[in-house]
Enzyme design. Structure first.
Site, mmCIF file in Angstrom:
data_model
loop_
_atom_site.group_PDB
_atom_site.id
_atom_site.type_symbol
_atom_site.label_atom_id
_atom_site.label_comp_id
_atom_site.label_asym_id
_atom_site.label_seq_id
_atom_site.Cartn_x
_atom_site.Cartn_y
_atom_site.Cartn_z
ATOM 1 C CD GLU A 86 -2.456 1.482 2.622
ATOM 2 O OE1 GLU A 86 -2.091 0.815 3.607
ATOM 3 O OE2 GLU A 86 -3.335 2.357 2.672
ATOM 4 C CB ILE B 175 9.307 14.670 -7.168
ATOM 5 C CG1 ILE B 175 9.321 13.185 -7.583
ATOM 6 C CG2 ILE B 175 10.512 15.398 -7.750
ATOM 7 C CD1 ILE B 175 10.617 12.436 -7.291
ATOM 8 C CE LYS C 76 14.221 19.914 -13.059
ATOM 9 N NZ LYS C 76 15.343 20.239 -12.130
ATOM 10 N N GLY C 77 10.932 13.714 -14.990
ATOM 11 C CA GLY C 77 11.031 12.264 -15.132
ATOM 12 C C GLY C 77 11.473 11.538 -13.872
ATOM 13 C CB THR D 126 8.675 8.220 -14.552
ATOM 14 O OG1 THR D 126 7.645 9.143 -14.853
ATOM 15 C CG2 THR D 126 8.509 6.957 -15.379
ATOM 16 C CG ASN E 172 -5.198 17.881 -6.340
ATOM 17 O OD1 ASN E 172 -5.786 18.438 -7.263
ATOM 18 N ND2 ASN E 172 -5.304 18.251 -5.078
ATOM 19 C CB ALA E 173 -2.719 11.872 -6.285
ATOM 20 N N GLY F 193 -4.280 11.564 -11.732
ATOM 21 C CA GLY F 193 -3.628 11.658 -13.043
ATOM 22 C C GLY F 193 -2.279 10.995 -13.052
HETATM 23 N N1 COA Z 1 -0.631 16.008 -11.625
HETATM 24 C C1 COA Z 1 -0.871 15.151 -12.637
HETATM 25 N N2 COA Z 1 0.107 14.596 -13.393
HETATM 26 C C2 COA Z 1 1.370 14.919 -13.104
HETATM 27 C C3 COA Z 1 1.708 15.806 -12.058
HETATM 28 C C4 COA Z 1 0.647 16.351 -11.305
HETATM 29 N N3 COA Z 1 0.880 17.195 -10.286
HETATM 30 N N4 COA Z 1 3.072 15.938 -12.033
HETATM 31 C C5 COA Z 1 3.565 15.165 -13.024
HETATM 32 N N5 COA Z 1 2.536 14.565 -13.659
HETATM 33 C C6 COA Z 1 2.619 13.636 -14.769
HETATM 34 C C7 COA Z 1 3.604 14.068 -15.848
HETATM 35 O O1 COA Z 1 2.949 14.904 -16.790
HETATM 36 C C8 COA Z 1 3.978 12.734 -16.448
HETATM 37 O O2 COA Z 1 2.982 12.266 -17.326
HETATM 38 P P1 COA Z 1 3.367 11.692 -18.784
HETATM 39 O O3 COA Z 1 4.306 10.529 -18.509
HETATM 40 O O4 COA Z 1 2.057 11.293 -19.331
HETATM 41 O O5 COA Z 1 4.049 12.822 -19.473
HETATM 42 C C9 COA Z 1 3.979 11.808 -15.246
HETATM 43 O O6 COA Z 1 3.175 12.440 -14.246
HETATM 44 C C10 COA Z 1 5.342 11.537 -14.676
HETATM 45 O O7 COA Z 1 6.105 12.747 -14.629
HETATM 46 P P2 COA Z 1 7.463 12.797 -13.842
HETATM 47 O O8 COA Z 1 8.292 13.966 -14.316
HETATM 48 O O9 COA Z 1 8.118 11.465 -13.869
HETATM 49 O O10 COA Z 1 6.898 13.063 -12.372
HETATM 50 P P3 COA Z 1 7.494 14.039 -11.263
HETATM 51 O O11 COA Z 1 8.950 13.828 -11.072
HETATM 52 O O12 COA Z 1 7.030 15.434 -11.504
HETATM 53 O O13 COA Z 1 6.717 13.447 -9.968
HETATM 54 C C11 COA Z 1 4.745 13.569 -8.585
HETATM 55 C C12 COA Z 1 5.292 13.302 -9.989
HETATM 56 C C13 COA Z 1 3.236 13.302 -8.576
HETATM 57 C C14 COA Z 1 5.430 12.620 -7.598
HETATM 58 C C15 COA Z 1 5.063 15.038 -8.237
HETATM 59 O O14 COA Z 1 4.363 15.877 -9.122
HETATM 60 C C16 COA Z 1 4.658 15.419 -6.830
HETATM 61 O O15 COA Z 1 5.448 15.281 -5.894
HETATM 62 N N6 COA Z 1 3.425 15.959 -6.662
HETATM 63 C C17 COA Z 1 2.932 16.414 -5.377
HETATM 64 C C18 COA Z 1 2.631 15.252 -4.448
HETATM 65 C C19 COA Z 1 1.606 14.295 -5.034
HETATM 66 O O16 COA Z 1 0.593 14.679 -5.602
HETATM 67 N N7 COA Z 1 1.897 12.990 -4.858
HETATM 68 C C20 COA Z 1 1.032 11.925 -5.351
HETATM 69 C C21 COA Z 1 0.022 11.540 -4.352
HETATM 70 S S1 COA Z 1 0.664 10.898 -2.838
#
Ligand code: COA
Length: 108
Positions: free
Chosen positions: A59, A65, A72-73, A76, A102-103, A105
């Site tokens: 879970e 990030i 910036k990937g 992923t 928010n999460a 997507g």
């Molecule tokens: N909302 C929706 N999608 C998002 C996003 C967001 N805030 N941030 C990134 N993405 C998408 C990117 O567009 C990408 O999609 P694609 O592969 O279709 O182009 C995919 O997520 C991965 O992007 P990546 O650069 O690898 O992700 P990141 O390093 O920006 O990390 C999170 C993604 C969600 C971890 C980061 O945005 C974050 O810390 N967000 C705030 C905390 C959060 O919401 N956490 C998740 C719930 S616990």
């Protein structure tokens, strides 16, 4: 020290989560965290999960990030490392999580 840095990233990126709740799960013995580090040792983000080994799933409790490093990937890459670790070390086949709008997507 890395876990405390990760706690600070989680509490900034997940403002609706109470800090006490984050600390309680992050430092709980049943939860594991995968931390992404820069070459200089700075914590860029992480994923915290609880392994339910007999049932074969994990879970995900938190995933974030740092804002300066987003899109910036790295998220992923972190997720791929976490899956690899969960499959090989914990013998898990599935991850479950509860995600708000928010999460959603990111996780789909
Ligand atoms: N909302 C929706 N999608 C998002 C996003 C967001 N805030 N941030 C990134 N993405 C998408 C990117 O567009 C990408 O999609 P694609 O592969 O279709 O182009 C995919 O997520 C991965 O992007 P990546 O650069 O690898 O992700 P990141 O390093 O920006 O990390 C999170 C993604 C969600 C971890 C980061 O945005 C974050 O810390 N967000 C705030 C905390 C959060 O919401 N956490 C998740 C719930 S616990």
């Amino acid at each position: 020290m890395h876990l405390i840095s990760l706690k600070n990233i989680y509490s900034k990126q997940l403002p609706n989560m109470p800090k006490e709740y984050i600390v309680r799960l992050l430092l709980h013995y049943s939860h594991k965290s995968v931390v992404l580090l820069k070459r200089n040792g700075t914590v860029m983000g992480g994923i915290t999960y609880r392994a339910f080994t007999p049932q074969g799933f994990g879970e995900i409790a938190f995933c974030a990030i740092a804002s300066s490093e987003q899109v910036k990937g790295y998220g992923t890459r972190l997720m791929n490392y976490t899956k690899e670790y969960a499959v090989t070390m914990d013998h898990l086949s599935h991850f479950l999580t509860y995600a708000d709008n928010n999460a959603v997507g990111y996780f789909t």
